[in-house]
Motif scaffolding. Structure first.
Motif, PDB file in Angstrom:
ATOM      1  N   UNK A 102       0.811  -1.205   0.000  1.00 39.81           N
ATOM      2  CA  UNK A 102       0.000   0.000   0.000  1.00 39.81           C
ATOM      3  C   UNK A 102       0.851   1.265   0.000  1.00 39.81           C
ATOM      4  N   UNK A 103       2.151   1.100  -0.223  1.00 40.21           N
ATOM      5  CA  UNK A 103       3.043   2.268  -0.265  1.00 40.21           C
ATOM      6  C   UNK A 103       4.054   2.130  -1.394  1.00 40.21           C
ATOM      7  N   UNK A 104       4.363   3.254  -2.036  1.00 41.40           N
ATOM      8  CA  UNK A 104       5.368   3.300  -3.100  1.00 41.40           C
ATOM      9  C   UNK A 104       6.130   4.616  -3.005  1.00 41.40           C
ATOM     10  N   UNK A 105       7.401   4.563  -3.346  1.00 42.26           N
ATOM     11  CA  UNK A 105       8.191   5.800  -3.451  1.00 42.26           C
ATOM     12  C   UNK A 105       8.713   5.917  -4.879  1.00 42.26           C
ATOM     13  N   UNK A 106       8.494   7.075  -5.480  1.00 43.16           N
ATOM     14  CA  UNK A 106       8.911   7.331  -6.861  1.00 43.16           C
ATOM     15  C   UNK A 106       9.972   8.431  -6.863  1.00 43.16           C
ATOM     16  N   UNK A 107      11.036   8.216  -7.647  1.00 42.27           N
ATOM     17  CA  UNK A 107      12.128   9.186  -7.755  1.00 42.27           C
ATOM     18  C   UNK A 107      12.147   9.749  -9.174  1.00 42.27           C
ATOM     19  N   UNK A 108      11.994  11.070  -9.308  1.00 41.00           N
ATOM     20  CA  UNK A 108      11.999  11.709 -10.623  1.00 41.00           C
ATOM     21  C   UNK A 108      12.770  13.023 -10.551  1.00 41.00           C
ATOM     22  N   UNK A 109      13.165  13.524 -11.714  1.00 43.82           N
ATOM     23  CA  UNK A 109      13.763  14.855 -11.780  1.00 43.82           C
ATOM     24  C   UNK A 109      12.677  15.902 -11.518  1.00 43.82           C
ATOM     25  N   UNK A 110      13.098  17.066 -11.071  1.00 47.49           N
ATOM     26  CA  UNK A 110      12.167  18.129 -10.677  1.00 47.49           C
ATOM     27  C   UNK A 110      11.188  18.479 -11.794  1.00 47.49           C
ATOM     28  N   UNK A 111      11.648  18.423 -13.036  1.00 49.65           N
ATOM     29  CA  UNK A 111      10.790  18.810 -14.160  1.00 49.65           C
ATOM     30  C   UNK A 111       9.577  17.898 -14.318  1.00 49.65           C
ATOM     31  N   UNK A 112       9.689  16.652 -13.805  1.00 50.15           N
ATOM     32  CA  UNK A 112       8.585  15.705 -13.936  1.00 50.15           C
ATOM     33  C   UNK A 112       7.672  15.678 -12.700  1.00 50.15           C
ATOM     34  N   UNK A 113       8.015  16.446 -11.686  1.00 47.31           N
ATOM     35  CA  UNK A 113       7.245  16.405 -10.442  1.00 47.31           C
ATOM     36  C   UNK A 113       5.773  16.802 -10.632  1.00 47.31           C
ATOM     37  N   UNK A 114       5.456  17.878 -11.389  1.00 46.82           N
ATOM     38  CA  UNK A 114       4.036  18.221 -11.565  1.00 46.82           C
ATOM     39  C   UNK A 114       3.213  17.086 -12.174  1.00 46.82           C
ATOM     40  N   UNK A 115       3.800  16.400 -13.154  1.00 47.06           N
ATOM     41  CA  UNK A 115       3.083  15.273 -13.762  1.00 47.06           C
ATOM     42  C   UNK A 115       2.892  14.146 -12.766  1.00 47.06           C
ATOM     43  N   UNK A 116       3.971  13.771 -12.084  1.00 44.32           N
ATOM     44  CA  UNK A 116       3.897  12.603 -11.206  1.00 44.32           C
ATOM     45  C   UNK A 116       2.985  12.866 -10.016  1.00 44.32           C
ATOM     46  N   UNK A 117       2.890  14.122  -9.580  1.00 41.92           N
ATOM     47  CA  UNK A 117       1.971  14.453  -8.487  1.00 41.92           C
ATOM     48  C   UNK A 117       0.519  14.196  -8.895  1.00 41.92           C
ATOM     49  N   UNK A 118       0.161  14.624 -10.089  1.00 39.11           N
ATOM     50  CA  UNK A 118      -1.206  14.399 -10.586  1.00 39.11           C
ATOM     51  C   UNK A 118      -1.470  12.914 -10.817  1.00 39.11           C
ATOM     52  N   UNK A 119      -0.478  12.246 -11.396  1.00 42.67           N
ATOM     53  CA  UNK A 119      -0.630  10.807 -11.650  1.00 42.67           C
ATOM     54  C   UNK A 119      -0.792  10.042 -10.336  1.00 42.67           C
ATOM     55  N   UNK A 120      -0.003  10.430  -9.329  1.00 45.42           N
ATOM     56  CA  UNK A 120      -0.054   9.744  -8.041  1.00 45.42           C
ATOM     57  C   UNK A 120      -1.424   9.887  -7.385  1.00 45.42           C
ATOM     58  N   UNK A 121      -2.011  11.059  -7.494  1.00 49.04           N
ATOM     59  CA  UNK A 121      -3.341  11.278  -6.902  1.00 49.04           C
ATOM     60  C   UNK A 121      -4.372  10.323  -7.512  1.00 49.04           C
TER      61      UNK A 121
END
Length: 417
Positions: free
Chosen positions: A36-55
């Motif tokens: 029930x937990x995951x940690x994702x590592x991305x470059x700063x430029x991809x953070x806005x996308x991954x935040x929306x995807x994670x939600x």
């Protein structure tokens, strides 16, 4: 006495069995909790996308996604230590050219490509290691393209014969060096940029689609033909184009100063050209003399799972989610990088994005970069080969023969049994 021993043995067996049950129960709970937990590592430029995807993923799966940011290559360089320490993340990004070697070295977990990822044969090859296992889920495609100044050229040249005529225009003569011209520039002392010349004429790095390191094709007739053609351009270009460290800066400055009409470069350059206020267009690279395609390396990035991830099943589920058509479209909308998913790729093309269209068309003739570990031995000898050939220090055939010998010796030294 015998009965006492039997009773004691039975009691100890019961206690041991109960202990096993407790251990299994705890392991199950830990696995359940981990799932029930995951940690994702991305470059700063991809953070806005991954935040929306994670939600969205959290709502659909119930899995909480934490995000860490940092330099992509640094994260990959630290992967071995992080895997050993157990402090590794669950999902990260990696360039295609790192995936095969990391997989072969036991740093990445095998992944399966979900049908919804719509991966094509080229991207599948890019994430498949020499052992036939898949170690990444394709996310982005990249390859070299032609940038041209629309204020200087009404349309992009389609053949190198047209480019050669362009280089006869005295308006592009280079100040300070008589007889030198900068109408068209390409960093052909860099093997990544020059490979399309060699491969388009029949050269190759390794045989069997880049998997046979015993078959090196950099000294064949096609490679020599490509080098001979490159040399004709270096006879036209300023001396600085032979500088392996400074040529890229010279090309960029000449193009931005509108002293060069067309250059070969990657999609990562678009932002710099836009910021410089250039009225530029993007097209496929002109066809080579004889009509063959400029077969540049196919590149890009994929989502990968470190082998010591505490939640490999959950990470695989997240990879399936990230490579789905909807999420690949969202990735394109946020980052303007061409999706690997073929349905989302069509979405990018239909958006009338000139860069996306050029990358997709050029990618059709691009060659997957070899993903085997032996590829690490190629770059330096190939760079030396290019410089020696185009500068006239050695004849192209001698330069290629020497490079292949050095590559073979390096492979024997590093990978020989």
């Amino acid at each position: 006495m015998k009965k006492k021993i039997l009773k004691t043995t039975a009691l100890l067996s019961t206690i041991a069995f109960a202990g096993v049950l407790v251990a299994c129960s705890n392991a199950s709970q830990n696995s359940d909790s981990g799932s029930k937990e995951l940690t994702v590592y991305v470059e700063e430029q991809y953070k806005p996308f991954i935040e929306e995807a994670a939600k969205t993923f959290e709502k659909e799966s119930g899995t909480k996604v934490s995000i860490k940011t940092g330099d992509q290559l640094t994260g990959l360089d630290n992967l071995s230590l992080d895997n050993q320490s157990g402090e590794v993340v669950d999902v990260m990004m990696a360039p295609y050219d790192r995936i095969g070697s990391l997989g072969n070295d036991g740093q990445l977990a095998e992944v399966s490509l979900d049908e919804g990822s719509k991966a094509d044969d080229t991207t599948k090859k890019l994430v498949t290691a020499a052992d036939g296992n898949i170690y990444g889920a394709p996310a982005v495609i990249e390859t070299l393209v032609l940038y041209y100044n629309k204020d200087l050229l009404p349309e992009a040249p389609k053949t190198f014969e047209e480019v050669e005529k362009l280089a006869e225009d005295p308006a592009y003569n280079f100040e300070g060096e008589a007889g030198k011209n900068t109408a068209f520039l390409a960093d052909w002392v860099n093997f990544y940029y020059a490979y399309g010349l060699l491969s388009g004429n029949g050269g190759y790095v390794f045989g069997k689609d880049g998997t046979d390191a015993k078959d090196i094709g950099l000294a064949n007739d096609g490679s020599i033909k490509g080098l001979e053609y490159a040399k004709t351009w270096y006879e036209k270009w300023p001396k600085g184009m032979q500088d392996q460290k400074g040529a890229a800066n010279l090309i960029e400055s000449q193009f931005q100063d509108k002293k060069t009409a067309a250059v070969i470069d990657g999609p990562w350059k678009a932002t710099a050209f836009k910021d410089a206020g250039l009225n530029y267009g993007v097209a496929t690279i002109p066809s080579l003399p004889g009509g063959s395609n400029y077969e540049a390396f196919a590149g890009g990035k994929a989502w990968v799972i470190p082998v010591a991830s505490k939640n490999i099943d959950g990470a695989q589920e997240f990879l399936n989610f990230l490579t789905s058509t909807d999420q690949q479209k969202a990735f394109y909308d946020k980052n303007h990088e061409v999706p690997a998913n073929t349905e989302a790729r069509k979405y990018a093309v239909d958006s009338k994005d000139e860069l996306a269209n050029a990358v997709v068309k050029q990618f059709d003739s691009a060659q997957p970069m070899p993903s085997i570990s032996e590829m690490s031995t190629v770059w330096d000898p190939a760079a030396t080969m290019l410089f020696e050939a185009v500068s006239g220090k050695k004849a192209p055939k001698a330069a290629t023969d020497d490079a292949v010998k050095l590559i073979k010796d390096s492979i024997d030294q590093k990978f020989g049994e």
